[in-house]
Design an enzyme around this catalytic site. Structure first.
Site, PDB file in Angstrom:
ATOM      1  N   GLY A   1     -20.001  12.293  73.582  1.00  0.00           N
ATOM      2  CA  GLY A   1     -20.414  11.299  74.560  1.00  0.00           C
ATOM      3  C   GLY A   1     -19.750   9.950  74.348  1.00  0.00           C
ATOM      4  CD  GLN A   2     -20.540   4.287  76.893  1.00  0.00           C
ATOM      5  OE1 GLN A   2     -21.733   4.456  77.103  1.00  0.00           O
ATOM      6  NE2 GLN A   2     -19.921   3.161  77.197  1.00  0.00           N
TER       7      GLN A   2
ATOM      8  CG  ASP B   1     -21.489  17.250  72.932  1.00  0.00           C
ATOM      9  OD1 ASP B   1     -21.648  16.012  72.814  1.00  0.00           O
ATOM     10  OD2 ASP B   1     -21.780  17.879  73.980  1.00  0.00           O
TER      11      ASP B   1
ATOM     12  CG  ASP C   1     -29.067  23.396  73.138  1.00  0.00           C
ATOM     13  OD1 ASP C   1     -29.628  22.302  72.914  1.00  0.00           O
ATOM     14  OD2 ASP C   1     -29.408  24.148  74.072  1.00  0.00           O
TER      15      ASP C   1
ATOM     16  CE1 TYR D   1     -32.097   6.958  77.256  1.00  0.00           C
ATOM     17  CE2 TYR D   1     -32.365   4.692  77.980  1.00  0.00           C
ATOM     18  CZ  TYR D   1     -31.747   5.625  77.165  1.00  0.00           C
ATOM     19  OH  TYR D   1     -30.784   5.221  76.280  1.00  0.00           O
TER      20      TYR D   1
ATOM     21  CE  LYS E   1     -32.948   6.809  73.796  1.00  0.00           C
ATOM     22  NZ  LYS E   1     -32.287   7.577  72.743  1.00  0.00           N
TER      23      LYS E   1
HETATM   24  P1  NAD Z   1     -23.681  10.289  76.536  1.00  0.00           P
HETATM   25  O1  NAD Z   1     -24.447  10.857  77.678  1.00  0.00           O
HETATM   26  O2  NAD Z   1     -22.352   9.676  76.780  1.00  0.00           O
HETATM   27  O3  NAD Z   1     -23.508  11.402  75.407  1.00  0.00           O
HETATM   28  C1  NAD Z   1     -24.538  12.294  75.029  1.00  0.00           C
HETATM   29  C2  NAD Z   1     -23.865  13.546  74.494  1.00  0.00           C
HETATM   30  O4  NAD Z   1     -24.906  14.457  74.136  1.00  0.00           O
HETATM   31  C3  NAD Z   1     -22.984  14.257  75.529  1.00  0.00           C
HETATM   32  O5  NAD Z   1     -21.698  14.513  75.009  1.00  0.00           O
HETATM   33  C4  NAD Z   1     -23.724  15.557  75.809  1.00  0.00           C
HETATM   34  O6  NAD Z   1     -22.861  16.661  76.062  1.00  0.00           O
HETATM   35  C5  NAD Z   1     -24.490  15.748  74.511  1.00  0.00           C
HETATM   36  N1  NAD Z   1     -25.667  16.606  74.683  1.00  0.00           N
HETATM   37  C6  NAD Z   1     -26.475  16.699  75.761  1.00  0.00           C
HETATM   38  N2  NAD Z   1     -27.404  17.629  75.551  1.00  0.00           N
HETATM   39  C7  NAD Z   1     -27.194  18.124  74.307  1.00  0.00           C
HETATM   40  C8  NAD Z   1     -27.839  19.103  73.529  1.00  0.00           C
HETATM   41  N3  NAD Z   1     -28.880  19.814  73.994  1.00  0.00           N
HETATM   42  N4  NAD Z   1     -27.360  19.369  72.288  1.00  0.00           N
HETATM   43  C9  NAD Z   1     -26.275  18.689  71.810  1.00  0.00           C
HETATM   44  N5  NAD Z   1     -25.618  17.771  72.519  1.00  0.00           N
HETATM   45  C10 NAD Z   1     -26.075  17.475  73.754  1.00  0.00           C
HETATM   46  O7  NAD Z   1     -24.651   9.245  75.810  1.00  0.00           O
HETATM   47  P2  NAD Z   1     -24.245   8.003  74.902  1.00  0.00           P
HETATM   48  O8  NAD Z   1     -24.057   6.842  75.798  1.00  0.00           O
HETATM   49  O9  NAD Z   1     -23.202   8.376  73.953  1.00  0.00           O
HETATM   50  O10 NAD Z   1     -25.648   7.758  74.165  1.00  0.00           O
HETATM   51  C11 NAD Z   1     -25.935   8.328  72.910  1.00  0.00           C
HETATM   52  C12 NAD Z   1     -27.321   7.876  72.496  1.00  0.00           C
HETATM   53  O11 NAD Z   1     -27.381   6.438  72.490  1.00  0.00           O
HETATM   54  C13 NAD Z   1     -28.450   8.323  73.415  1.00  0.00           C
HETATM   55  O12 NAD Z   1     -29.606   8.571  72.660  1.00  0.00           O
HETATM   56  C14 NAD Z   1     -28.689   7.123  74.293  1.00  0.00           C
HETATM   57  O13 NAD Z   1     -29.993   7.085  74.768  1.00  0.00           O
HETATM   58  C15 NAD Z   1     -28.446   5.997  73.317  1.00  0.00           C
HETATM   59  N6  NAD Z   1     -28.103   4.749  74.012  1.00  0.00           N
HETATM   60  C16 NAD Z   1     -26.925   4.614  74.694  1.00  0.00           C
HETATM   61  C17 NAD Z   1     -26.637   3.416  75.345  1.00  0.00           C
HETATM   62  C18 NAD Z   1     -25.351   3.226  76.113  1.00  0.00           C
HETATM   63  O14 NAD Z   1     -25.177   2.182  76.763  1.00  0.00           O
HETATM   64  N7  NAD Z   1     -24.423   4.167  76.072  1.00  0.00           N
HETATM   65  C19 NAD Z   1     -27.547   2.361  75.291  1.00  0.00           C
HETATM   66  C20 NAD Z   1     -28.755   2.549  74.618  1.00  0.00           C
HETATM   67  C21 NAD Z   1     -29.020   3.737  73.951  1.00  0.00           C
HETATM   68  N1  SER Z   2     -27.171   1.960  78.701  1.00  0.00           N
HETATM   69  C1  SER Z   2     -28.383   2.707  78.707  1.00  0.00           C
HETATM   70  C2  SER Z   2     -28.758   3.101  80.081  1.00  0.00           C
HETATM   71  O1  SER Z   2     -28.399   2.382  80.997  1.00  0.00           O
HETATM   72  C3  SER Z   2     -29.478   1.886  78.095  1.00  0.00           C
HETATM   73  O2  SER Z   2     -30.144   2.669  77.185  1.00  0.00           O
HETATM   74  O3  SER Z   2     -29.403   4.091  80.249  1.00  0.00           O
END
Ligand code: NAD
Ligand code: SER
Length: 316
Positions: A11-12, A34, A52, A142, A146
Site C-alpha cells: 500500500g501507500q 500483502d 491475508d 473507519y 481506529k
Molecule cells: P493502503 O490502502 O494504501 O494499503 C493497505 C494495504 O493492505 C494494501 O496493499 C492492501 O492490498 C493490503 N490489504 C488489504 N487487505 C488485506 C488483508 N486482508 N491482508 C493483508 N493485506 C491486506 O493503506 P495505507 O495508506 O498504506 O495505510 C496503511 C495503514 O495506515 C492503515 O491502517 C491506515 O488506516 C493507516 N493510515 C493511513 C493514512 C494515510 O493517509 N495513508 C492516514 C492515517 C492512517
Molecule cells: N488519510 C486517511 C484517510 O483519509 C486518514 O486516516 O482515510
C-alpha cells in the site's frame, strides 16, 4: 536478531516503509507481505509473501517460517472505502489487529506497530490544535475501528505486557505508491493532475483544512517510535503527530507557483462530511516530549518533492 514482517506492504505507506526498513536493517531481515498475489515493482528486491491477515494460521506460520520478531500491521480499509463496505471494514480493521496482538501476547513476536488516524476524532472534538486527550466521537466506520483499536492496544499493553506502539497519522502525501481510498487522497491526486497537464476537480470544498504530512516524515516517525527504548513510549493507545495543515485552495496556490496553467474546480461529494468531522490541526506535544518527534517538511518542500517525484503514467 531483528526480523520484521510488514502486513499490507504493497500500500501507500507499506511500499515506502519496507524500502526504508530494508535500507536500515538489511533486505534479508524485512519480509513484505500483502493480500495481493505479486509485490509492487518497488518491492521486487527482497522477500515477499502473499498473506491475508484474516487467515490467522497462515499468519502464524509466516511468523514461524521467518522467526519474526516485529510486525508492522498496515492492512486496513481507509475512510472512504470503509463507508462503502462497513461490515468488511470492521472485520478487517479489528480481526487483523487481534491476530497480531494475540501473537504478541503469546510471545511469538516481541513488538507491534499499528497505525491509528486523525479519524479517531469527531464533530465534538476541538478542531484547532486538537490535543492528545479530548472528546473523541468518531462518526465514520473507519474512525470507530481506529478508536476501538487504540483502546485494545492500550489494554493489551496493560494486561498482557504487549509492546505495541502507535501513531495517529494525518493525511499522508507521497508518490511511491498510489493512495488507497482515503478522504485526504485529493492532496495526492492533485499532483498527478498538475504534472499530467490536466485540470483537477477536487472532491472537498476549497476551504476544508486538514492535518497532512509528507511520507518521509511519517516513515521517520514510525521507525523512530519503534526504535526508542520501551520506557519512552508512555502512551500505548496512539500518539498525535503533526506535520502541516492546509486547504485545497492553499495547496493549489502553492502548485501554481510551479505549474501556472494548472486549473482546479470543486465538486464536494460524500467525503466532505467525513473531512468536516476531522481536526484542522493537531497538537503533538506528547510525541515531541516523549520520544523527540519533529517533522522536516512544510507545504513548500512537500509540493516541490511531489512535483518532482510524481509519475502521471501510474494514474493515466
Ligand atoms: P493502503 O490502502 O494504501 O494499503 C493497505 C494495504 O493492505 C494494501 O496493499 C492492501 O492490498 C493490503 N490489504 C488489504 N487487505 C488485506 C488483508 N486482508 N491482508 C493483508 N493485506 C491486506 O493503506 P495505507 O495508506 O498504506 O495505510 C496503511 C495503514 O495506515 C492503515 O491502517 C491506515 O488506516 C493507516 N493510515 C493511513 C493514512 C494515510 O493517509 N495513508 C492516514 C492515517 C492512517
Ligand atoms: N488519510 C486517511 C484517510 O483519509 C486518514 O486516516 O482515510
Amino acid at each position: 536478531m531483528k526480523k520484521i514482517l510488514i502486513v499490507g506492504a504493497s500500500g501507500q505507506i507499506g511500499t515506502e516503509l519496507v524500502l526504508e526498513l530494508r535500507r536500515r536493517f538489511g533486505e534479508e531481515n524485512v519480509i513484505a507481505s500483502d493480500v495481493k498475489d505479486e509485490p509492487s515493482d518497488l518491492l521486487r528486491n527482497g522477500i515477499y509473501e502473499k498473506l491475508d491477515i484474516l487467515d490467522n494460521e497462515a499468519y502464524l506460520s509466516l511468523l514461524e517460517k521467518y522467526k519474526v520478531t516485529e510486525v508492522y500491521l498496515l492492512a486496513a480499509l481507509l475512510s472512504a472505502t470503509a463507508e462503502k463496505h462497513p461490515d468488511f471494514a470492521w472485520k478487517l480493521n479489528m480481526e487483523g489487529l487481534f491476530n497480531v496482538l494475540n501473537s504478541a501476547k503469546e510471545g511469538k513476536i516481541q513488538k507491534v506497530f499499528w497505525p491509528s488516524s486523525i479519524a479517531v476524532f469527531g464533530p465534538n472534538t476541538p478542531r484547532e490544535n486538537t490535543p492528545q486527550y479530548c472528546v473523541m466521537d468518531p462518526s465514520t466506520v473507519y474512525g470507530l475501528s481506529k478508536l476501538a483499536g487504540e483502546r485494545w492496544c492500550e489494554y493489551y499493553f496493560k494486561k498482557h505486557g504487549v509492546d505495541v506502539r502507535s501513531i495517529r497519522y494525518p493525511g499522508l502525501i507521497s508518490y511511491g505508491s498510489l493512495p488507497g481510498g482515503g478522504t485526504t487522497d485529493y492532496a495526492v491526486d492533485i499532483f498527478y493532475h498538475a504534472k499530467a497537464g490536466k485540470d483537477y476537480t477536487c472532491f472537498l470544498k476549497k476551504d476544508t483544512e486538514l492535518p497532512m504530512m509528507f511520507m518521509s516524515d511519517a516513515i521517520k516517525a514510525t521507525i523512530d517510535l519503534m526504535e526508542v527504548p520501551k520506557e519512552k513510549v508512555i502512551i500505548r493507545s496512539s500518539y498525535n503527530i503533526a506535520g502541516m495543515s492546509f486547504t485545497p485552495e492553499k495547496i493549489y496556490a502553492q502548485i501554481i507557483k510551479s505549474v501556472p496553467n494548472f486549473k482546479i474546480s470543486y465538486s464536494p461529494d460524500f467525503r466532505q462530511e467525513i473531512a468536516d468531522s476531522w481536526p484542522k490541526s493537531i497538537d503533538d506535544s506528547e510525541a515531541r516530549n516523549h520520544w523527540g518527534w519533529s517533522p522536516e517538511h512544510d507545504l513548500k518542500s512537500l509540493t516541490n518533492n511531489m512535483l518532482e517525484g510524481v509519475d502521471p503514467s501510474k494514474l493515466f
